[in-house]
Design a protein around this motif. Structure first.
Motif, PDB file in Angstrom:
ATOM      1  N   VAL A 149       2.016 131.868  35.868  1.00 52.72           N
ATOM      2  CA  VAL A 149       2.012 132.130  37.305  1.00 52.72           C
ATOM      3  C   VAL A 149       0.607 131.912  37.861  1.00 52.72           C
ATOM      4  CG1 VAL A 149       3.912 133.783  37.233  1.00 52.72           C
ATOM      5  CG2 VAL A 149       1.566 134.618  37.087  1.00 52.72           C
ATOM      6  N   THR A 150       0.580 131.502  39.111  1.00 51.15           N
ATOM      7  CA  THR A 150      -0.664 131.515  39.859  1.00 51.15           C
ATOM      8  C   THR A 150      -0.533 132.665  40.847  1.00 51.15           C
ATOM      9  OG1 THR A 150       0.172 129.972  41.537  1.00 51.15           O
ATOM     10  CG2 THR A 150      -1.042 129.024  39.663  1.00 51.15           C
ATOM     11  N   VAL A 151      -1.615 133.403  41.042  1.00 48.89           N
ATOM     12  CA  VAL A 151      -1.590 134.537  41.966  1.00 48.89           C
ATOM     13  C   VAL A 151      -2.681 134.313  43.008  1.00 48.89           C
ATOM     14  CG1 VAL A 151      -1.785 137.033  42.214  1.00 48.89           C
ATOM     15  CG2 VAL A 151      -0.710 136.066  40.163  1.00 48.89           C
ATOM     16  N   SER A 152      -2.249 134.027  44.224  1.00 50.83           N
ATOM     17  CA  SER A 152      -3.171 133.765  45.328  1.00 50.83           C
ATOM     18  C   SER A 152      -2.726 134.554  46.557  1.00 50.83           C
ATOM     19  CB  SER A 152      -3.207 132.269  45.641  1.00 50.83           C
ATOM     20  OG  SER A 152      -3.570 131.528  44.506  1.00 50.83           O
ATOM     21  N   THR A 153      -2.410 135.784  46.330  1.00 53.48           N
ATOM     22  CA  THR A 153      -1.946 136.705  47.370  1.00 53.48           C
ATOM     23  C   THR A 153      -3.150 137.341  48.065  1.00 53.48           C
ATOM     24  OG1 THR A 153      -1.995 138.531  45.814  1.00 53.48           O
ATOM     25  CG2 THR A 153       0.075 137.310  45.973  1.00 53.48           C
ATOM     26  N   PRO A 154      -2.912 138.193  49.065  1.00 53.27           N
ATOM     27  CA  PRO A 154      -4.026 139.010  49.548  1.00 53.27           C
ATOM     28  C   PRO A 154      -4.602 139.828  48.380  1.00 53.27           C
ATOM     29  CG  PRO A 154      -2.237 139.068  51.120  1.00 53.27           C
ATOM     30  CD  PRO A 154      -1.716 138.343  49.898  1.00 53.27           C
ATOM     31  N   ASP A 155      -5.891 140.120  48.465  1.00 54.25           N
ATOM     32  CA  ASP A 155      -6.641 140.710  47.348  1.00 54.25           C
ATOM     33  C   ASP A 155      -5.985 141.931  46.706  1.00 54.25           C
ATOM     34  OD1 ASP A 155      -8.435 138.766  48.050  1.00 54.25           O
ATOM     35  OD2 ASP A 155      -9.976 140.146  48.761  1.00 54.25           O
ATOM     36  N   HIS A 156      -5.405 142.810  47.509  1.00 56.50           N
ATOM     37  CA  HIS A 156      -4.882 144.071  46.960  1.00 56.50           C
ATOM     38  C   HIS A 156      -3.682 143.869  46.031  1.00 56.50           C
ATOM     39  CE1 HIS A 156      -2.233 143.495  50.443  1.00 56.50           C
ATOM     40  NE2 HIS A 156      -1.396 144.335  49.859  1.00 56.50           N
ATOM     41  N   MET A 157      -3.107 142.667  46.019  1.00 57.71           N
ATOM     42  CA  MET A 157      -1.950 142.417  45.158  1.00 57.71           C
ATOM     43  C   MET A 157      -2.282 141.581  43.929  1.00 57.71           C
ATOM     44  SD  MET A 157       0.455 144.166  46.327  1.00 57.71           S
ATOM     45  CE  MET A 157       1.698 143.583  45.212  1.00 57.71           C
ATOM     46  N   HIS A 158      -3.533 141.177  43.772  1.00 57.80           N
ATOM     47  CA  HIS A 158      -3.897 140.340  42.622  1.00 57.80           C
ATOM     48  C   HIS A 158      -3.564 141.017  41.293  1.00 57.80           C
ATOM     49  CE1 HIS A 158      -6.996 137.592  44.856  1.00 57.80           C
ATOM     50  NE2 HIS A 158      -5.773 137.487  45.333  1.00 57.80           N
ATOM     51  N   ALA A 159      -4.064 142.207  41.087  1.00 60.66           N
ATOM     52  CA  ALA A 159      -3.843 142.892  39.813  1.00 60.66           C
ATOM     53  C   ALA A 159      -2.370 143.255  39.591  1.00 60.66           C
ATOM     54  CB  ALA A 159      -4.737 144.125  39.700  1.00 60.66           C
ATOM     55  N   GLN A 183      -3.788 125.672  44.380  1.00 62.30           N
ATOM     56  CA  GLN A 183      -3.728 126.044  42.965  1.00 62.30           C
ATOM     57  C   GLN A 183      -2.455 125.517  42.308  1.00 62.30           C
ATOM     58  OE1 GLN A 183      -6.372 126.935  41.794  1.00 62.30           O
ATOM     59  NE2 GLN A 183      -7.378 127.678  43.631  1.00 62.30           N
ATOM     60  N   ILE A 184      -1.351 125.627  43.025  1.00 63.88           N
ATOM     61  CA  ILE A 184      -0.085 125.134  42.479  1.00 63.88           C
ATOM     62  C   ILE A 184      -0.151 123.619  42.299  1.00 63.88           C
ATOM     63  CG2 ILE A 184       2.400 124.901  42.926  1.00 63.88           C
ATOM     64  CD1 ILE A 184       2.081 127.588  44.544  1.00 63.88           C
ATOM     65  N   GLY A 185      -0.717 122.938  43.281  1.00 59.33           N
ATOM     66  CA  GLY A 185      -0.870 121.487  43.178  1.00 59.33           C
ATOM     67  C   GLY A 185      -1.721 121.082  41.990  1.00 59.33           C
ATOM     68  N   ALA A 186      -2.792 121.827  41.744  1.00 59.19           N
ATOM     69  CA  ALA A 186      -3.657 121.533  40.592  1.00 59.19           C
ATOM     70  C   ALA A 186      -2.893 121.721  39.284  1.00 59.19           C
ATOM     71  CB  ALA A 186      -4.899 122.414  40.619  1.00 59.19           C
ATOM     72  N   CYS A 187      -2.089 122.759  39.210  1.00 64.54           N
ATOM     73  CA  CYS A 187      -1.289 122.993  38.002  1.00 64.54           C
ATOM     74  C   CYS A 187      -0.250 121.906  37.822  1.00 64.54           C
ATOM     75  CB  CYS A 187      -0.618 124.360  38.068  1.00 64.54           C
ATOM     76  SG  CYS A 187      -1.742 125.744  37.900  1.00 64.54           S
ATOM     77  N   GLU A 188       0.364 121.490  38.909  1.00 70.09           N
ATOM     78  CA  GLU A 188       1.335 120.401  38.826  1.00 70.09           C
ATOM     79  C   GLU A 188       0.638 119.139  38.322  1.00 70.09           C
ATOM     80  OE1 GLU A 188       4.759 118.588  41.664  1.00 70.09           O
ATOM     81  OE2 GLU A 188       2.726 118.586  42.492  1.00 70.09           O
TER      82      GLU A 188
END
Length: 141
Positions: free
Chosen positions: A65-75, A13-18
């Motif tokens: 920001v991109t958020v690609s953490t474990p699911d419970h931390m997305h929100a 995701q970060i690469g795509a944004c870059e």
């Protein structure tokens, strides 16, 4: 750009944004080994292990920001960034329940930020082809 959760999917995701023209200013992950590939690709980005510290310290130096953490931390990660006026791209699942989803919609509207949830698996050519085939079969008697 600040990447929260930068191993695996987050790295992509970060690469795509870059590739879209964003400068990678900060990377955040709790697992240095898992995140090593991203650290090597963007050596000038500031490193963090806690997204709260990253957002507090970088302030206006990060717009998205991109958020690609474990699911419970997305929100929680997305909400903190959005409340600070940052745009957020968050992987699925966006939230764990309807209450969190409504809160995210409310905060995005109040703060005037753009948000998007990643659903790449549902927007590729394979899905388009399958839907086209399904429509053709529905039209037949």
């Amino acid at each position: 750009l600040g990447g929260i959760g930068i191993g695996g999917v987050g790295h992509g995701q970060i690469g795509a944004c870059e590739g879209a023209g964003f400068h990678v200013a900060a990377l955040c992950d709790v697992d240095d080994v898992y995140a090593d590939k991203s650290y090597k690709r963007w050596p000038d980005a500031r490193r963090y292990r806690d997204f709260r510290e990253m957002l507090d310290q970088l302030g206006d130096k990060v717009d998205i920001v991109t958020v690609s953490t474990p699911d419970h931390m997305h929100a929680p990660a997305s909400l903190m960034a959005m409340r600070m006026g940052k745009h957020a791209y968050c992987e699925k699942p966006l939230t764990h329940n309807v209450k969190e989803a409504r809160l995210m919609a409310k905060v995005a509207k109040e703060m005037g930020v753009a948000t998007q949830m990643g659903n790449q698996g549902h927007s590729g050519d394979g899905i388009r082809h399958a839907l086209s085939e399904q429509r053709q079969h529905q039209d037949q008697p």
